[in-house]
Design an enzyme around this catalytic site. Structure first.
Site, mmCIF file in Angstrom:
data_model
loop_
_atom_site.group_PDB
_atom_site.id
_atom_site.type_symbol
_atom_site.label_atom_id
_atom_site.label_comp_id
_atom_site.label_asym_id
_atom_site.label_seq_id
_atom_site.Cartn_x
_atom_site.Cartn_y
_atom_site.Cartn_z
ATOM 1 N N HIS A 23 0.675 -1.071 -0.088
ATOM 2 C CA HIS A 23 0.101 -0.055 0.083
ATOM 3 C C HIS A 23 0.922 1.282 -0.158
ATOM 4 C CE1 HIS A 23 -3.240 -2.886 2.191
ATOM 5 N NE2 HIS A 23 -3.408 -2.589 1.174
ATOM 6 N N LYS A 47 -16.831 -6.827 7.694
ATOM 7 C CA LYS A 47 -15.644 -7.487 7.214
ATOM 8 C C LYS A 47 -15.001 -8.135 8.503
ATOM 9 C CE LYS A 47 -14.597 -5.929 2.766
ATOM 10 N NZ LYS A 47 -13.535 -5.573 1.785
ATOM 11 N N ARG A 96 -1.942 -6.037 -8.170
ATOM 12 C CA ARG A 96 -0.781 -6.858 -8.177
ATOM 13 C C ARG A 96 -0.556 -7.967 -9.169
ATOM 14 N NH1 ARG A 96 -3.014 -8.280 -2.292
ATOM 15 N NH2 ARG A 96 -4.677 -8.366 -3.716
ATOM 16 N N SER A 134 -2.682 -8.050 2.831
ATOM 17 C CA SER A 134 -2.973 -8.119 4.372
ATOM 18 C C SER A 134 -3.443 -9.353 4.817
ATOM 19 C CB SER A 134 -4.154 -6.922 4.468
ATOM 20 O OG SER A 134 -3.875 -5.450 4.122
HETATM 21 O O1 PNS Z 1 -8.921 -3.056 0.539
HETATM 22 P P1 PNS Z 1 -10.235 -3.595 -0.210
HETATM 23 O O2 PNS Z 1 -10.970 -4.530 0.870
HETATM 24 O O3 PNS Z 1 -10.075 -4.216 -1.488
HETATM 25 O O4 PNS Z 1 -11.027 -2.565 -0.608
HETATM 26 C C1 PNS Z 1 -12.388 -2.701 -1.192
HETATM 27 C C2 PNS Z 1 -13.318 -1.594 -1.120
HETATM 28 C C3 PNS Z 1 -13.064 -0.487 0.163
HETATM 29 C C4 PNS Z 1 -12.710 -0.308 -2.137
HETATM 30 C C5 PNS Z 1 -14.538 -1.792 -1.668
HETATM 31 O O5 PNS Z 1 -15.048 -2.512 -0.972
HETATM 32 C C6 PNS Z 1 -15.736 -0.448 -1.414
HETATM 33 O O6 PNS Z 1 -15.548 0.437 -2.248
HETATM 34 N N1 PNS Z 1 -16.449 -0.537 -0.656
HETATM 35 C C7 PNS Z 1 -17.437 0.580 -0.230
HETATM 36 C C8 PNS Z 1 -18.864 0.396 -0.848
HETATM 37 C C9 PNS Z 1 -19.130 0.532 -2.165
HETATM 38 O O7 PNS Z 1 -18.934 1.643 -2.716
HETATM 39 N N2 PNS Z 1 -19.464 -0.576 -2.881
HETATM 40 C C10 PNS Z 1 -19.443 -0.674 -4.328
HETATM 41 C C11 PNS Z 1 -18.172 -0.808 -5.011
HETATM 42 S S1 PNS Z 1 -18.260 -1.344 -6.985
#
Ligand code: PNS
Length: 167
Positions: A23, A47, A96, A134
């Protein structure tokens, strides 16, 4: 009413449970390209993260304090609503490996459907971090493996405290 923000703003959203060197590598690459980079923690506790939102924000604040144009924040609800509130035109995500691509493509296209004016940009971390997540860092640390090359020292200390206490 939200205050007008000048310049190019990007949001880098994620769970960051916890922040890894992968990150940080992405932040280092993106921060010089934008006026402001908002690294934002998803506060959704469904989560079941290892670290609370406050802890994840706190670790990011510590490890990114030397970047003057990087702000640490958290959000819940839809990412695109949050990005709009932050007046961010860019959403930063890291890829990645090809295995990340399908999920990222779906999210980026859904976000574009919801907010055509926001653009998702993908950046690649340094090759040495392409296997770092992570989830794996937590698993390896929980089992007593050495993850000191993969996370900043303050994160390592917190991981050990949380996962290896009493072992
Ligand atoms: O680090 P991660 O878990 O891959 O991040 C995922 C994240 C936080 C980017 C995604 O879950 C997110 O944007 N969540 C917010 C809810 C939302 O907008 N959902 C629709 C996404 S298409």
């Amino acid at each position: 009413m939200a205050q007008a923000v000048s310049g190019l703003v990007a949001v880098y959203p994620g769970t960051f449970d916890p922040v890894t060197n992968g990150h940080l590598d992405l932040v280092q690459r993106c921060a010089p390209l934008v006026d402001r980079l908002v690294v934002s923690v998803l506060a959704n506790e469904t989560k079941s993260p290892l670290f609370s939102t406050e802890e994840r924000v706190g670790m990011l604040q510590e490890v990114l304090r030397e970047f003057p144009n990087v702000e640490i924040d958290f959000f819940d609800g839809l990412l695109i609503d949050y990005a709009r509130r932050k007046q961010a035109r860019l959403i930063l995500r890291g890829i990645r490996a090809i295995s990340d691509y399908e999920y990222e493509l779906q999210m980026a296209l859904m976000n574009r459907e919801l907010a055509p004016d926001a653009e998702t940009i993908f950046m690649l971390p340094a090759v040495e971090y392409t296997f770092v997540s992570s989830r794996l860092v937590k698993e390896v640390c929980r089992l007593g493996g050495d993850v000191s090359n993969l996370v900043p020292p303050i994160v390592l200390a917190k991981l050990r405290e949380r996962l290896q206490a009493g072992s």
